[in-house]
Design a protein around this motif. Structure first.
Motif, PDB file in Angstrom:
ATOM      1  N   GLY A   1      36.015  44.418  31.006  1.00  0.00           N
ATOM      2  CA  GLY A   1      37.065  43.455  31.306  1.00  0.00           C
ATOM      3  C   GLY A   1      37.982  43.902  32.233  1.00  0.00           C
ATOM      4  N   LYS A   2      38.170  45.220  32.724  1.00  0.00           N
ATOM      5  CA  LYS A   2      38.884  45.695  33.642  1.00  0.00           C
ATOM      6  C   LYS A   2      37.942  45.846  34.683  1.00  0.00           C
ATOM      7  N   ILE A   3      38.260  45.578  35.883  1.00  0.00           N
ATOM      8  CA  ILE A   3      37.507  45.365  37.225  1.00  0.00           C
ATOM      9  C   ILE A   3      37.984  46.228  38.357  1.00  0.00           C
ATOM     10  N   SER A   4      37.174  46.772  39.054  1.00  0.00           N
ATOM     11  CA  SER A   4      37.692  47.649  40.122  1.00  0.00           C
ATOM     12  C   SER A   4      38.614  46.776  41.207  1.00  0.00           C
ATOM     13  N   ALA A   5      39.713  47.099  41.337  1.00  0.00           N
ATOM     14  CA  ALA A   5      40.497  46.456  42.660  1.00  0.00           C
ATOM     15  C   ALA A   5      39.864  46.599  44.111  1.00  0.00           C
ATOM     16  N   ALA A   6      39.065  47.737  44.084  1.00  0.00           N
ATOM     17  CA  ALA A   6      38.266  48.021  45.466  1.00  0.00           C
ATOM     18  C   ALA A   6      37.367  46.816  45.711  1.00  0.00           C
ATOM     19  N   GLY A   7      36.888  46.207  44.704  1.00  0.00           N
ATOM     20  CA  GLY A   7      35.669  45.299  44.892  1.00  0.00           C
ATOM     21  C   GLY A   7      36.225  43.940  44.853  1.00  0.00           C
ATOM     22  N   ALA A   8      37.238  43.687  44.560  1.00  0.00           N
ATOM     23  CA  ALA A   8      37.944  42.268  44.396  1.00  0.00           C
ATOM     24  C   ALA A   8      38.669  42.021  45.655  1.00  0.00           C
ATOM     25  N   ALA A   9      39.037  40.684  45.557  1.00  0.00           N
ATOM     26  CA  ALA A   9      39.801  39.923  46.616  1.00  0.00           C
ATOM     27  C   ALA A   9      41.131  40.652  46.462  1.00  0.00           C
ATOM     28  N   LYS A  10      41.879  39.870  47.756  1.00  0.00           N
ATOM     29  CA  LYS A  10      43.369  40.606  47.532  1.00  0.00           C
ATOM     30  C   LYS A  10      44.294  39.779  46.770  1.00  0.00           C
ATOM     31  N   LEU A  11      45.043  40.590  46.078  1.00  0.00           N
ATOM     32  CA  LEU A  11      45.987  39.898  45.082  1.00  0.00           C
ATOM     33  C   LEU A  11      47.020  39.060  45.954  1.00  0.00           C
ATOM     34  N   GLU A  12      47.404  37.887  45.292  1.00  0.00           N
ATOM     35  CA  GLU A  12      48.328  37.135  45.828  1.00  0.00           C
ATOM     36  C   GLU A  12      49.413  36.845  44.812  1.00  0.00           C
ATOM     37  N   ASN A  13      50.645  36.485  45.379  1.00  0.00           N
ATOM     38  CA  ASN A  13      52.039  36.066  44.473  1.00  0.00           C
ATOM     39  C   ASN A  13      51.748  34.387  44.293  1.00  0.00           C
ATOM     40  N   SER A  14      51.160  33.819  45.134  1.00  0.00           N
ATOM     41  CA  SER A  14      51.164  32.436  44.935  1.00  0.00           C
ATOM     42  C   SER A  14      49.781  32.005  45.397  1.00  0.00           C
ATOM     43  N   TYR A  15      49.321  30.607  44.723  1.00  0.00           N
ATOM     44  CA  TYR A  15      48.050  30.186  45.389  1.00  0.00           C
ATOM     45  C   TYR A  15      48.223  28.647  45.230  1.00  0.00           C
ATOM     46  N   THR A  16      48.090  27.753  46.403  1.00  0.00           N
ATOM     47  CA  THR A  16      48.138  26.309  46.255  1.00  0.00           C
ATOM     48  C   THR A  16      46.707  25.966  47.133  1.00  0.00           C
ATOM     49  N   LYS A  17      45.956  25.018  46.189  1.00  0.00           N
ATOM     50  CA  LYS A  17      44.753  24.307  46.872  1.00  0.00           C
ATOM     51  C   LYS A  17      44.546  23.065  46.626  1.00  0.00           C
ATOM     52  N   ASN A  18      44.270  22.055  47.577  1.00  0.00           N
ATOM     53  CA  ASN A  18      44.205  20.839  47.450  1.00  0.00           C
ATOM     54  C   ASN A  18      43.006  20.577  46.944  1.00  0.00           C
ATOM     55  N   LEU A  19      42.826  20.081  45.593  1.00  0.00           N
ATOM     56  CA  LEU A  19      41.426  19.722  44.763  1.00  0.00           C
ATOM     57  C   LEU A  19      40.998  18.349  44.596  1.00  0.00           C
ATOM     58  N   LYS A  20      39.784  18.235  44.453  1.00  0.00           N
ATOM     59  CA  LYS A  20      39.381  16.708  43.862  1.00  0.00           C
ATOM     60  C   LYS A  20      38.824  17.404  42.551  1.00  0.00           C
ATOM     61  N   SER A  21      39.207  17.009  41.750  1.00  0.00           N
ATOM     62  CA  SER A  21      38.668  17.049  40.259  1.00  0.00           C
ATOM     63  C   SER A  21      38.295  15.798  39.506  1.00  0.00           C
ATOM     64  N   GLY A  22      37.125  15.630  39.114  1.00  0.00           N
ATOM     65  CA  GLY A  22      36.950  14.025  38.521  1.00  0.00           C
ATOM     66  C   GLY A  22      37.396  13.132  39.489  1.00  0.00           C
TER      67      GLY A  22
END
Length: 250
Positions: free
Chosen positions: A145-166
């Motif tokens: 359940g713990k993953i390597s930070a080296a292989g992961a994407a960069k950590l962010e403090n905020s995330y906004t994405k315009n989505l169409k869902s349903g």
């Protein structure tokens, strides 16, 4: 008016407790000593784990014991954007019994059991709830359940994405909100007018962040980083027009 009606019928679904297949938080409190007391044994056989398809939706297990071999494949949406070594852990509780813990796409776990039946035949089966000592050892001691930070994407403090869902189009927002005290933060999340603020404890030495899935832009994880390892605490996603929050860490 039609768009406004769609917003009015949007519902917010919050998962109550962890979606992991091993019990409730109350059970964790009652059995916390089990993981500390449990010790794996020396195996009399071998279990091999591989992932035969590139989109990580299958797992292949091979169990070898006393000159016999049992092979079985399972379809399972596995965690993406993580190194293969972070996808599973093996725990032998008996010389002829091995549990395989696997990290799913939503960063919860599933377990398989390689064992010998009462007629001496090798078998591999999915188990909903392994013994408490086994899963606590796999996750708390071996770090499933713990993953390597080296292989992961960069950590962010905020995330906004315009989505169409349903039928709904709206901004999916997740952000870390600092507090006066360093030992916790708030996590604000929103989609289509539905919102929730979560409380996240931050132990000394850990850094909170948002890990965005590289393959699913409607999904992200709140994580705690320490010494190059990431611990998932929440899965936050939008599905069928609904904001969903799953607790991953206790």
């Amino acid at each position: 008016m039609k768009a406004w009606s769609l917003l009015l019928i949007a519902t917010l679904f919050f998962a109550c407790g962890s979606q992991q297949e091993k019990g409730s938080a109350a059970e964790t409190d009652d059995t916390s000593s089990a993981g500390e007391a449990f010790q794996p044994v020396e195996p009399a056989g071998k279990v091999s784990v591989s992932f035969p398809v590139t989109d990580t939706t299958e797992i292949k297990l091979v169990f070898e014991l006393d000159g016999k071999t049992k092979e079985k494949q399972f379809r399972l949406p596995l965690a993406k954007d993580v190194e293969e070594k972070d996808l599973y852990r093996l725990v032998w509780d008996k010389p002829n019994s091995c549990y395989v813990g696997v990290l799913k796409q939503n960063r919860t776990t599933r377990y398989y059991h390689a064992s010998v039946d009462d007629k001496g035949f090798l078998q591999i089966n999915h188990v909903g709830t392994p013994p408490a000592g086994v899963w606590q050892y796999a996750e708390n001691k071996l770090g499933l359940g713990k993953i390597s930070a080296a292989g992961a994407a960069k950590l962010e403090n905020s995330y906004t994405k315009n989505l169409k869902s349903g039928q709904i189009i709206a901004d999916f927002i997740v952000k870390i909100v600092p507090l006066a005290s360093k030992d916790s933060v708030h996590v604000y999340t929103e989609f289509a007018g539905a919102n929730r603020t979560l409380s996240q404890a931050v132990p000394a030495g850990f850094n909170p962040g948002i890990l965005v899935s590289e393959t699913n832009k409607d999904q992200c994880f709140v994580v705690l980083e320490k010494d190059g390892k990431l611990t998932n605490t929440y899965e936050i996603k939008v599905e069928n027009g609904r904001l969903q929050i799953n607790t991953l860490s206790r």
